[in-house]
Each structure stands twice: as structure tokens, then as C-alpha cells.
Motif scaffolding. Sequence first.
Motif, PDB file in Angstrom:
ATOM      1  N   PRO A  93       0.841  -1.198   0.000  1.00 26.41           N
ATOM      2  CA  PRO A  93       0.000   0.000   0.000  1.00 26.41           C
ATOM      3  C   PRO A  93       0.878   1.250   0.000  1.00 26.41           C
ATOM      4  O   PRO A  93       1.978   1.243   0.548  1.00 26.41           O
ATOM      5  CB  PRO A  93      -0.785  -0.099   1.312  1.00 26.41           C
ATOM      6  CG  PRO A  93      -0.580  -1.479   1.818  1.00 26.41           C
ATOM      7  CD  PRO A  93       0.641  -2.035   1.161  1.00 26.41           C
ATOM      8  N   GLU A  94       0.395   2.268  -0.600  1.00 21.02           N
ATOM      9  CA  GLU A  94       1.176   3.494  -0.795  1.00 21.02           C
ATOM     10  C   GLU A  94       1.872   4.022   0.460  1.00 21.02           C
ATOM     11  O   GLU A  94       3.045   4.337   0.409  1.00 21.02           O
ATOM     12  CB  GLU A  94       0.300   4.589  -1.414  1.00 21.02           C
ATOM     13  CG  GLU A  94       1.087   5.756  -1.953  1.00 21.02           C
ATOM     14  CD  GLU A  94       2.058   5.364  -3.058  1.00 21.02           C
ATOM     15  OE1 GLU A  94       3.170   5.923  -3.085  1.00 21.02           O
ATOM     16  OE2 GLU A  94       1.738   4.504  -3.887  1.00 21.02           O
ATOM     17  N   PRO A  95       1.205   4.133   1.614  1.00 21.26           N
ATOM     18  CA  PRO A  95       1.898   4.694   2.777  1.00 21.26           C
ATOM     19  C   PRO A  95       3.087   3.849   3.236  1.00 21.26           C
ATOM     20  O   PRO A  95       3.984   4.344   3.900  1.00 21.26           O
ATOM     21  CB  PRO A  95       0.833   4.734   3.872  1.00 21.26           C
ATOM     22  CG  PRO A  95      -0.463   4.619   3.171  1.00 21.26           C
ATOM     23  CD  PRO A  95      -0.202   3.913   1.882  1.00 21.26           C
ATOM     24  N   LEU A  96       3.107   2.555   2.882  1.00 21.68           N
ATOM     25  CA  LEU A  96       4.191   1.693   3.335  1.00 21.68           C
ATOM     26  C   LEU A  96       5.338   1.599   2.331  1.00 21.68           C
ATOM     27  O   LEU A  96       6.346   0.976   2.607  1.00 21.68           O
ATOM     28  CB  LEU A  96       3.657   0.277   3.606  1.00 21.68           C
ATOM     29  CG  LEU A  96       2.604   0.177   4.709  1.00 21.68           C
ATOM     30  CD1 LEU A  96       2.125  -1.255   4.827  1.00 21.68           C
ATOM     31  CD2 LEU A  96       3.162   0.663   6.031  1.00 21.68           C
ATOM     32  N   VAL A  97       5.168   2.187   1.163  1.00 30.34           N
ATOM     33  CA  VAL A  97       6.211   2.110   0.143  1.00 30.34           C
ATOM     34  C   VAL A  97       7.417   2.927   0.596  1.00 30.34           C
ATOM     35  O   VAL A  97       7.291   4.106   0.912  1.00 30.34           O
ATOM     36  CB  VAL A  97       5.688   2.623  -1.222  1.00 30.34           C
ATOM     37  CG1 VAL A  97       6.799   2.661  -2.241  1.00 30.34           C
ATOM     38  CG2 VAL A  97       4.537   1.755  -1.705  1.00 30.34           C
ATOM     39  N   PRO A  98       8.591   2.295   0.648  1.00 36.48           N
ATOM     40  CA  PRO A  98       9.780   3.018   1.105  1.00 36.48           C
ATOM     41  C   PRO A  98      10.272   4.031   0.068  1.00 36.48           C
ATOM     42  O   PRO A  98       9.945   3.942  -1.106  1.00 36.48           O
ATOM     43  CB  PRO A  98      10.811   1.916   1.319  1.00 36.48           C
ATOM     44  CG  PRO A  98      10.303   0.723   0.619  1.00 36.48           C
ATOM     45  CD  PRO A  98       8.840   0.902   0.397  1.00 36.48           C
TER      46      PRO A  98
END
Length: 174
Positions: A93-98
Amino acid sequence: MDNGSFALMQQLEQLYIDHHSWLSSLLRRKLSNSSDAADLAHDVYLNLIRKGGVPSAENCRRHLTQIAKGMVIDLYRRRRLEAIHLEALREQPEPLVPSEEVRALAVEALSHVDAALRNQPSKARQALLMHKLSGMGHRDIAAELKVSVSSVEKYIASGLRACTPYAVKRRPFR
């Protein structure tokens, strides 16, 4: 530079002159990419310099081919690891993408771990991968490798020690 080192460099230079274009052509056919082929061809000679040896005249092309095949396998393995990592990142998910920096550090760490494992003896590398990636127990690994459980424990410990300096450290969530 002593006489032995000078002689070795002369032999390597002659090997390069005699076989570099042939080796580059071989790698271009295997990789279908002249840039990668040129890089790997030079890496083959760097490998010989690091090892401090030159194959005999009758075995030189076979020896160069063997080194080159290993490097092609390493290149594909590294690219496969990068692709797997990037695919896993795309699925998050987008918020977890480093960040790009974290991605680059992770790919670099994976490359170092891959190199560290390649430098391990075959059974140590196999034991660690069977344990960590396949979840196999020590007894099952021992049976598979035809060694003692004690040897498996030593192999896994050795592999872990080799990879530890490259482990990606996770930051705690805040």
C-alpha cells in the motif's frame, strides 16, 4: 613490483590481447546487450587479477568461458532479486512504500548478501537457504545434504555470520 607480479601482469596482458574480442563476442551473444557484455568481459580479467593466476594456453578459452558463465549467472541472479524486490514494493500500500533511498539501500544489501553467500562453501550456502527460505529443519537439511545435524548448525551459523554485516536494520515505527 617484483618479477613474479610483473610476469603475471604480462601473461594477463597477453591473454587479454589474444582473447578479449572473442570473450566480448561470446558475452554479447549470451546477453544480447553489448554494454553488459563489455562490463562482464572486463570483470572476467579483474577476476583473474584478484586470483593471481593465468590459465594454461590450451585451457584459456575454457577457463575464460567458465568464469564468464558464472558472472552471467550472477548478473541474472542479481537482476532477478532486484525485480522481485521491486515487485514486492509495488504491491505494498502506498503509505508503506519506502523511499527511493531505502529501496536502493535494500537492493545494495541484497547484492552484498548474495555475494557473501556465493563466497560460502556450497553446503553452507545450501543449508542456510534451505533453513531460511524453505523453512526446513536441521534434521531435514542434514538428510538432504548427507551431513550431520551438527554440521548443518555450523553451516547455518557460518552463513548467518557472513550475511550479518549486510542485514538491513529496521527502524521502529513511531
